[in-house]
Design a protein around this motif. Structure first.
Motif, mmCIF file in Angstrom:
data_model
loop_
_atom_site.group_PDB
_atom_site.id
_atom_site.type_symbol
_atom_site.label_atom_id
_atom_site.label_comp_id
_atom_site.label_asym_id
_atom_site.label_seq_id
_atom_site.Cartn_x
_atom_site.Cartn_y
_atom_site.Cartn_z
ATOM 1 N N VAL A 75 0.830 -1.204 0.000
ATOM 2 C CA VAL A 75 0.000 0.000 0.000
ATOM 3 C C VAL A 75 0.866 1.256 0.000
ATOM 4 O O VAL A 75 0.619 2.211 -0.747
ATOM 5 C CB VAL A 75 -0.958 -0.008 1.221
ATOM 6 C CG1 VAL A 75 -1.637 1.340 1.396
ATOM 7 C CG2 VAL A 75 -1.998 -1.113 1.064
ATOM 8 N N ILE A 76 1.912 1.235 0.829
ATOM 9 C CA ILE A 76 2.793 2.415 0.917
ATOM 10 C C ILE A 76 3.404 2.737 -0.437
ATOM 11 O O ILE A 76 3.465 3.906 -0.848
ATOM 12 C CB ILE A 76 3.903 2.176 1.978
ATOM 13 C CG1 ILE A 76 3.313 2.289 3.387
ATOM 14 C CG2 ILE A 76 5.054 3.170 1.791
ATOM 15 C CD1 ILE A 76 4.274 1.874 4.503
ATOM 16 N N GLU A 77 3.840 1.706 -1.148
ATOM 17 C CA GLU A 77 4.507 1.937 -2.429
ATOM 18 C C GLU A 77 3.600 2.706 -3.405
ATOM 19 O O GLU A 77 4.020 3.676 -4.035
ATOM 20 C CB GLU A 77 4.902 0.585 -3.036
ATOM 21 C CG GLU A 77 5.893 0.721 -4.174
ATOM 22 C CD GLU A 77 6.230 -0.656 -4.764
ATOM 23 O OE1 GLU A 77 6.294 -1.628 -3.988
ATOM 24 O OE2 GLU A 77 6.395 -0.725 -5.991
ATOM 25 N N ILE A 78 2.338 2.260 -3.495
ATOM 26 C CA ILE A 78 1.407 2.924 -4.420
ATOM 27 C C ILE A 78 1.006 4.299 -3.891
ATOM 28 O O ILE A 78 0.920 5.274 -4.634
ATOM 29 C CB ILE A 78 0.156 2.045 -4.623
ATOM 30 C CG1 ILE A 78 0.574 0.706 -5.225
ATOM 31 C CG2 ILE A 78 -0.865 2.740 -5.513
ATOM 32 C CD1 ILE A 78 -0.468 -0.375 -5.061
ATOM 33 N N LEU A 79 0.807 4.352 -2.585
ATOM 34 C CA LEU A 79 0.350 5.605 -1.979
ATOM 35 C C LEU A 79 1.417 6.692 -2.068
ATOM 36 O O LEU A 79 1.102 7.881 -2.187
ATOM 37 C CB LEU A 79 -0.021 5.327 -0.516
ATOM 38 C CG LEU A 79 -1.204 6.060 0.088
ATOM 39 C CD1 LEU A 79 -2.421 6.032 -0.810
ATOM 40 C CD2 LEU A 79 -1.537 5.466 1.448
ATOM 41 N N GLU A 80 2.686 6.278 -2.036
ATOM 42 C CA GLU A 80 3.756 7.279 -2.170
ATOM 43 C C GLU A 80 3.799 7.834 -3.593
ATOM 44 O O GLU A 80 4.017 9.032 -3.785
ATOM 45 C CB GLU A 80 5.106 6.678 -1.771
ATOM 46 C CG GLU A 80 5.261 6.629 -0.253
ATOM 47 C CD GLU A 80 6.597 6.046 0.198
ATOM 48 O OE1 GLU A 80 7.263 5.367 -0.622
ATOM 49 O OE2 GLU A 80 6.950 6.264 1.376
ATOM 50 N N ALA A 81 3.580 6.964 -4.568
ATOM 51 C CA ALA A 81 3.534 7.445 -5.959
ATOM 52 C C ALA A 81 2.342 8.391 -6.141
ATOM 53 O O ALA A 81 2.441 9.415 -6.821
ATOM 54 C CB ALA A 81 3.430 6.264 -6.926
ATOM 55 N N TYR A 82 1.233 8.031 -5.495
ATOM 56 C CA TYR A 82 0.032 8.876 -5.542
ATOM 57 C C TYR A 82 0.328 10.235 -4.897
ATOM 58 O O TYR A 82 -0.016 11.288 -5.436
ATOM 59 C CB TYR A 82 -1.095 8.151 -4.795
ATOM 60 C CG TYR A 82 -2.421 8.880 -4.737
ATOM 61 C CD1 TYR A 82 -3.396 8.658 -5.697
ATOM 62 C CD2 TYR A 82 -2.709 9.761 -3.704
ATOM 63 C CE1 TYR A 82 -4.624 9.309 -5.642
ATOM 64 C CE2 TYR A 82 -3.927 10.417 -3.636
ATOM 65 C CZ TYR A 82 -4.882 10.178 -4.606
ATOM 66 O OH TYR A 82 -6.095 10.830 -4.541
ATOM 67 N N ARG A 83 0.994 10.196 -3.757
ATOM 68 C CA ARG A 83 1.321 11.441 -3.050
ATOM 69 C C ARG A 83 2.259 12.305 -3.899
ATOM 70 O O ARG A 83 2.139 13.526 -3.939
ATOM 71 C CB ARG A 83 1.948 11.117 -1.690
ATOM 72 C CG ARG A 83 1.890 12.273 -0.693
ATOM 73 C CD ARG A 83 3.260 12.916 -0.438
ATOM 74 N NE ARG A 83 4.347 11.965 -0.408
ATOM 75 C CZ ARG A 83 4.907 11.491 0.700
ATOM 76 N NH1 ARG A 83 4.472 11.875 1.874
ATOM 77 N NH2 ARG A 83 5.917 10.648 0.612
ATOM 78 N N ASP A 84 3.204 11.667 -4.605
ATOM 79 C CA ASP A 84 4.109 12.428 -5.479
ATOM 80 C C ASP A 84 3.321 13.148 -6.579
ATOM 81 O O ASP A 84 3.579 14.308 -6.888
ATOM 82 C CB ASP A 84 5.159 11.500 -6.112
ATOM 83 C CG ASP A 84 6.158 10.984 -5.077
ATOM 84 O OD1 ASP A 84 6.190 11.544 -3.951
ATOM 85 O OD2 ASP A 84 6.889 10.024 -5.378
#
Lengths: 362, 362
Positions: free
Chosen positions: B236-245
């Protein structure tokens, strides 16, 4: 004069989805609708579709509706105000303050201008997607910052004639409101959908209704939305920054997901979502809720028709219908909305005819 | 033995929404279903609802389905594997790697364990919301990391008996996939809905279908989702970090919304959303897209049935159908999805029969 009190002619500038849909609805009520568009192709299409007629010598519109993209709205409103010195002029752009500011800067006569915004639309644009019923039951903001009382009333008559629900507020209140209920949701959905671009087929094969609902509006037109977001940037930024702060809290909590405090933080974020979604009001203007029946339908030609024929034979009107299919399934689910008072009878009749009612969705 | 090849008894541990729904579906097929739950109240309710019977002396389950919250799944799977030395044991938790790791660490016999996960659910939980049709047509992941071939086949038989669609993948692939199509959408929707908590009534009065769709899943149970997100945090973190970027790029661009480069950046983000949402598969897991015809249908009983009958007479299968209809309107629009190769012929046939096609959309 029609029943709605609109005498016309009504001049609509911009024959896209909104302009053409307004045209269709007014034409159906016997109003004389004049269409204009910078694109002759658009104009011809909208006229062919019955949304109005071309302008003619001697036209004197009572009301002008500017339905062009936000970037061009102020300029067109100003020129329409100048061209028709008696007419009330409104616009239907999704942002209101920037347009009002531009009009003030241009020295436009604001006594006859009333900004407005129907909260209606589709993912697809253009006259080809227009519908007379697009506004039925939808909120339609009417801005109170400008326009004499009689001009305000003229726009409210228009809104009611289209069976929309007038909501009066200032341009600033409007922009803050739509940032929250429309513009930020658009961004959130688009950025989520963007993550799917590089997804594996395998991952996508697990997609369910939740993903579909959450990303549906991500198919909206980027060119239009760049203008909307640009013209309402400050309100959007304020909400989006708060959203980003929540996201950072969540990301931080997920880094140590087994500890008590992070779990509590995650739970609070999710509970906040529960509280927020519960505040969304039901469908506007919808006087009543329908009951839903879900019926299993074999995925073969004619089966759905047979179901609907038998519902018709039971003398029940289908108020709404949605067919749900899933990858690989040989059977579909038809979700049928009916008046609550006929639900029980219809269930019995359909079961007697051998249909399988698999429940009513929440 | 039933038609599905399931002999039973089937023991279901956890009589919540998923466990009870599986119970209902199997009982309807004549399978002997044994229910267990740590809560006697839950158990009694599910049995009263007909989802199965209480355990009895001498029960020897063929298949055990563990349907308890993710935090307790590994522990319960291990004890069920120990208690029933012949049985195949599966679970239906939304996360798979963490459970498999815990089972390995506990030294469980993985020859008889097959992890699985139905992509089905409702915003409301509990036996009271259970439905025999919950899984029809839904993807159901079956993990290939453990379980001998005959055990894999036993779980696949269960999935097919429930009319779900088996999708085989490793636990790791599963977790990465659901992070993208389920867990991150949940977070995105919850955080968006959270922004509504402090919204004015005025802002909420402008809420439309876009906001409703985007936030629907935000009403899900926080306690359950804390466990799901915690157990799949790294994916989840991996995708959410890309989303946050992406969100940061957008926020930066919105700070100077009138300049060319920021506008281009915003447009690219939105276009990325267009591309992503277009990848979500339709029915039958096919990558192909259907063509849509939009047909005007009078709002009287039988009209939609007549349309579908005539489509059937043209020997065309309706792949999907959605009725767009607003309360009070005298006409509805039926959006009909068909194979692209029949679109032209169907349009001609329907027009020849007097139907008004109001748009044929790509």
């Amino acid at each position: 004069m029609t029943e709605s009190g609109i005498t016309g002619p009504v001049r609509i500038v911009g024959a896209g989805l909104l302009g053409s849909s307004i045209g269709h609805a007014l034409v159906a009520q016997g109003v004389d609708v004049i269409l204009a568009d910078v694109s002759l192709a658009n104009l011809t299409l909208a006229i062919d579709y019955g949304a109005g007629r071309a302008a003619a010598e001697g036209d004197t519109p009572e009301l002008v509706i500017v339905a062009v993209p936000p970037d061009f709205t102020a300029e067109v409103v100003a020129s329409e105000l100048a061209a028709w010195p008696e007419a009330t002029v409104t616009d239907v752009a999704s942002v209101k303050s920037a347009i009002l500011d531009d009009l003030k800067a241009a020295g436009a006569n604001l006594d006859r201008y009333v900004g407005s915004h129907p909260l209606a639309g589709r993912e697809r644009g253009g006259a080809i997607s227009s519908r007379a019923d697009l506004f039925i039951g939808r909120p339609w903001a009417i801005c109170t910052d400008s326009g004499e009382p009689e001009r305000q009333r003229a726009v409210e008559r228009l809104v009611r004639a289209l069976h929309a629900v007038p909501v009066s507020m200032s341009a600033e209140e409007h922009d803050e409101s739509v940032a929250l209920v429309s513009h930020v949701p658009q961004i959130v959905a688009s950025l989520l959908a963007r993550r799917l671009s590089a997804a594996s087929e395998e991952a996508l094969s697990l997609a369910g209704q939740g993903l579909r609902d959450t990303t549906r509006i991500a198919s909206s037109d980027p060119a239009l939305w760049v203008q909307i977001l640009g013209a309402n940037a400050s309100s959007v930024i304020e909400i989006l920054e708060a959203y980003r702060d929540d996201l950072d809290v969540l990301l931080f909590a997920l880094a140590s997901p087994d500890a008590a405090a992070p779990r509590r933080a995650i739970a609070e974020m999710l509970a906040g979502g529960n509280a927020g979604v519960a505040r969304i009001p039901g469908k506007h203007g919808q006087a009543r809720t329908f009951s839903q029946l879900v019926v299993m339908v074999d995925d073969t030609p004619g089966e759905l028709a047979r179901l609907l024929t038998e519902i018709g034979e039971a003398n029940v009107n289908v108020e709404d219908l949605r067919l749900e299919h899933s990858p690989g399934a040989q059977v579909g689910l038809a979700e049928i909305s009916v008046l609550p008072e006929v639900e029980h009878r219809l269930t019995e009749e359909l079961e007697a005819r051998g249909w399988k009612i698999v429940g009513a969705l929440a």
